[in-house]
Design an enzyme around this catalytic site. Structure first.
Site, PDB file in Angstrom:
ATOM      1  N   CYS A  64      -7.606  -0.560  -0.223  1.00 47.64           N
ATOM      2  CA  CYS A  64      -6.462   0.320  -0.476  1.00 47.64           C
ATOM      3  C   CYS A  64      -6.552   1.002  -1.842  1.00 47.64           C
ATOM      4  O   CYS A  64      -5.973   2.056  -2.044  1.00 47.64           O
ATOM      5  CB  CYS A  64      -5.180  -0.494  -0.397  1.00 47.64           C
ATOM      6  SG  CYS A  64      -5.244  -1.957  -1.446  1.00 47.64           S
ATOM      7  N   ASN A  90      -9.085  -6.580   5.335  1.00 50.00           N
ATOM      8  CA  ASN A  90     -10.097  -6.117   4.376  1.00 50.00           C
ATOM      9  C   ASN A  90     -10.369  -7.101   3.240  1.00 50.00           C
ATOM     10  O   ASN A  90     -11.473  -7.161   2.713  1.00 50.00           O
ATOM     11  CB  ASN A  90      -9.764  -4.711   3.842  1.00 50.00           C
ATOM     12  CG  ASN A  90      -8.442  -4.641   3.142  1.00 50.00           C
ATOM     13  OD1 ASN A  90      -7.607  -5.524   3.266  1.00 50.00           O
ATOM     14  ND2 ASN A  90      -8.238  -3.572   2.391  1.00 50.00           N
ATOM     15  N   GLU A 103       3.264  -7.512  -6.143  1.00 48.28           N
ATOM     16  CA  GLU A 103       2.618  -8.821  -5.999  1.00 48.28           C
ATOM     17  C   GLU A 103       1.846  -9.100  -7.279  1.00 48.28           C
ATOM     18  O   GLU A 103       1.328  -8.181  -7.917  1.00 48.28           O
ATOM     19  CB  GLU A 103       1.684  -8.819  -4.784  1.00 48.28           C
ATOM     20  CG  GLU A 103       2.476  -8.734  -3.482  1.00 48.28           C
ATOM     21  CD  GLU A 103       1.643  -8.940  -2.222  1.00 48.28           C
ATOM     22  OE1 GLU A 103       0.426  -8.680  -2.253  1.00 48.28           O
ATOM     23  OE2 GLU A 103       2.228  -9.342  -1.202  1.00 48.28           O
ATOM     24  N   GLU A 149       2.924  -3.826   0.799  1.00 48.93           N
ATOM     25  CA  GLU A 149       1.742  -3.291   0.102  1.00 48.93           C
ATOM     26  C   GLU A 149       1.020  -2.437   1.128  1.00 48.93           C
ATOM     27  O   GLU A 149       0.436  -2.969   2.074  1.00 48.93           O
ATOM     28  CB  GLU A 149       0.832  -4.442  -0.376  1.00 48.93           C
ATOM     29  CG  GLU A 149       1.486  -5.386  -1.367  1.00 48.93           C
ATOM     30  CD  GLU A 149       1.643  -4.764  -2.740  1.00 48.93           C
ATOM     31  OE1 GLU A 149       1.045  -3.709  -2.999  1.00 48.93           O
ATOM     32  OE2 GLU A 149       2.393  -5.327  -3.551  1.00 48.93           O
TER      33      GLU A 149
END
Ligand code: NAP
Length: 495
Positions: A297, A163, A475, A262
């Site tokens: 997300c 994505n 992150e 993630e």
């Protein structure tokens, strides 16, 4: 920002690419390849090597060989190379953005924004590399000294989704390489071309052979298994679905391999009646539809609106949704591109059919596009659903597409409880002008990222990651580099 003209993809259709192993551009054994498809029209966007176990092993061995020298290279010098990658990405930004559009489908201006943001991770972590500190700890013994070191983990296996074909990669490889680790990356099979263009920047910026390897593969299983089983790989950095993450976590247990994940999200977007109405509306449209057409997300998954303003908000939201420009990413002014594949289209159709069968109403959208030219690609109409309830799959699951379920609430306490009633915990948003409420609600939301009167998402400077089943580790920020370091305590006996 609107482009003034249609942007032409300058990639020759069906161009052949090679993957990047041990500092070389190579084919897969037996010259096996697979096709990458443009989701806007299903044409072949590129042909890439179909790597498997042998190629992954070679990449791991190369990363293992490169590790001692790279980890001993002064952090400042590693940073110089990382900054060089950033500069090359800046020079090649348009070219890389075109690859993003070609294989992912998002609008060109959005793709350019992604590439611009993604290269910033090299800049941020080039600087953070110089701030890897140890500690000198006060010793309880007169004859002993206690020192704490932070050292790079070793070879990192990175697995990324489609994505954000640029950003998901740089958010992992920049901190890993800054920390002194070496990397074997497997990009999503839908979007390997952007990964290879980033590797090209790394190669041209002078990364030593083996520090970064990219193994492209049509089927992720074999590459993933090798990354998990090979004892040289000390850590897996994964971004993708919670379901796949759970499987990888079980496999990682065999070697107690370090992991950072993630994963998926189900973000609530809450509009209180004291909010700046126009800003909340704009934020909701942006967070629902303008990030890869809802395939992000951190997208708004459930839009909660306070009862007193619900009618006005829904009317305005539907009007704005109907005005969105949907089409191929290379066409000027497009805001929403295609979904990634046929399966995603079917999933949207299923969400709508299921919700309406349980009493929801579609106020706009609700179907795939069936007329030319959009019928050639995976386009789904931006959709607004009302009369939904919290237990419908469209509210429980991650939608990952342009469907906006709108839910109505009465009180702050009620909406906080409902917003948190999910196994996910990645992002949440709320709009209000009440400062006391800002403190209460932001502290109460169970999510790694909370946008308060803001729908921009994260930046390089702050840590990003999930609560609950949305992930492990962080992150970005100063925490991002810690994920690639081991802590070693030294006890020095002076005699
Ligand atoms: P996915 O199906 O989980 O795939 C992600 C990556 O894992 C791809 O490279 C995929 O390869 C690979 N993969 C799949 N099965 C594997 C296996 N058994 N072993 C090793 N690798 C495997 O997710 P996706 O559809 O690409 O991405 C969408 C999901 O990612 C959503 O849930 C979204 O929320 C999440 N996401 C999270 C974040 C975040 O920062 N939290 C950011 C972006 C996306 P193939 O491409 O070959 O299938």
């Amino acid at each position: 920002m609107q482009p003034s003209a249609v942007v032409k993809a300058q990639i020759t259709p069906a161009e052949r690419f090679q993957m990047y192993v041990d500092g070389q551009w190579v084919s897969a054994e037996g010259d096996r390849t697979f096709e990458v498809r443009n989701p806007a029209d299903r044409t072949v966007a590129g042909i890439v090597p179909d790597g498997g176990i042998p190629e992954t092993r070679r990449a791991i061995e190369s990363a293992h060989r490169a590790f001692p020298a790279w980890s001993r290279t002064p952090a400042k010098d590693r940073g110089v190379i990382l900054k060089g990658i950033m500069e090359l990405m800046a020079e090649r930004r348009d070219e890389i953005a075109k690859l993003v559009v070609l294989e992912n489908g998002k609008p060109y201006e959005e793709a350019k924004g992604e590439v611009g943001f993604s290269m910033g991770y090299f800049g941020w972590f080039a600087e953070e590399a110089r701030r890897i500190y140890g500690d000198v700890v006060s010793s309880p013994f007169a004859n002993k000294r206690l020192w704490v070191l932070r050292q790079p983990l070793g070879v990192v296996g990175a697995i990324t989704p489609w994505n954000f074909p640029a950003n998901m990669i740089t958010r992992k490889i920049a901190p890993a390489m800054a920390a002194g680790c070496t990397v074997v990356l497997k990009p999503a099979s839908a979007t390997p071309l952007t990964a290879l263009a980033i590797a090209r920047c790394g190669h041209d910026a002078g990364l030593p052979a083996g520090v970064l390897n990219i193994v492209t593969a049509a089927k992720s299983g074999a590459v993933g298994d090798e990354l998990l089983r090979n004892p040289h790989v000390k850590k897996i950095g994964f971004t993708g679905s919670t379901q796949v993450g759970k499987g990888l976590m079980k496999q990682a247990a065999d070697q107690i391999k370090r992991i950072s994940f993630e994963l998926g999200g189900n973000a609530p977007f809450i509009v209180f009646d004291d909010a700046d109405f126009d800003k909340a509306l704009e934020g909701a449209i942006a967070m629902k539809f303008l990030r890869v057409g809802g395939q992000s997300c951190i997208c708004a998954n459930r839009i909660f609106v306070q009862e007193t303003i619900a009618e006005r908000f829904i009317t305005a939201f539907v009007e704005r949704t109907k005005a969105l420009k949907v089409g191929p990413g290379f066409e000027a002014g497009m805001q929403v591109g295609p979904l990634i594949n046929e399966e995603a289209l079917r999933s949207m159709q299923h969400f709508v059919e299921d919700a309406t069968s349980r009493g929801a109403r579609v106020l706009t959208g609700g179907r795939r596009y069936t007329s030319p030219p959009l019928d050639k690609g995976f386009f789904f109409e931006p959709t607004v659903l009302v009369d939904v309830n919290d237990n419908m799959p469209v509210c429980v699951e991650e939608i990952f597409g342009p469907i906006a379920p709108i839910l109505i609430f009465k009180t702050e306490e009620e909406v906080l409880r409902r917003a948190n009633a999910t196994s996910y915990g990645l992002a949440a948003y709320f709009y209000t002008r009440d400062y006391a409420r800002i403190a209460r609600v932001s502290e109460g939301l169970e999510a790694g990222l909370v946008g308060i009167n803001d729908a921009q998402g994260y930046t390089h400077e702050i840590p990003f990651g999930g609560f609950k089943e949305s992930g492990l580790g962080r992150e970005g920020g100063r925490e991002g580099i810690e994920e690639y370091l081991e802590v070693k305590s030294l006890v020095v006996n002076l005699g």
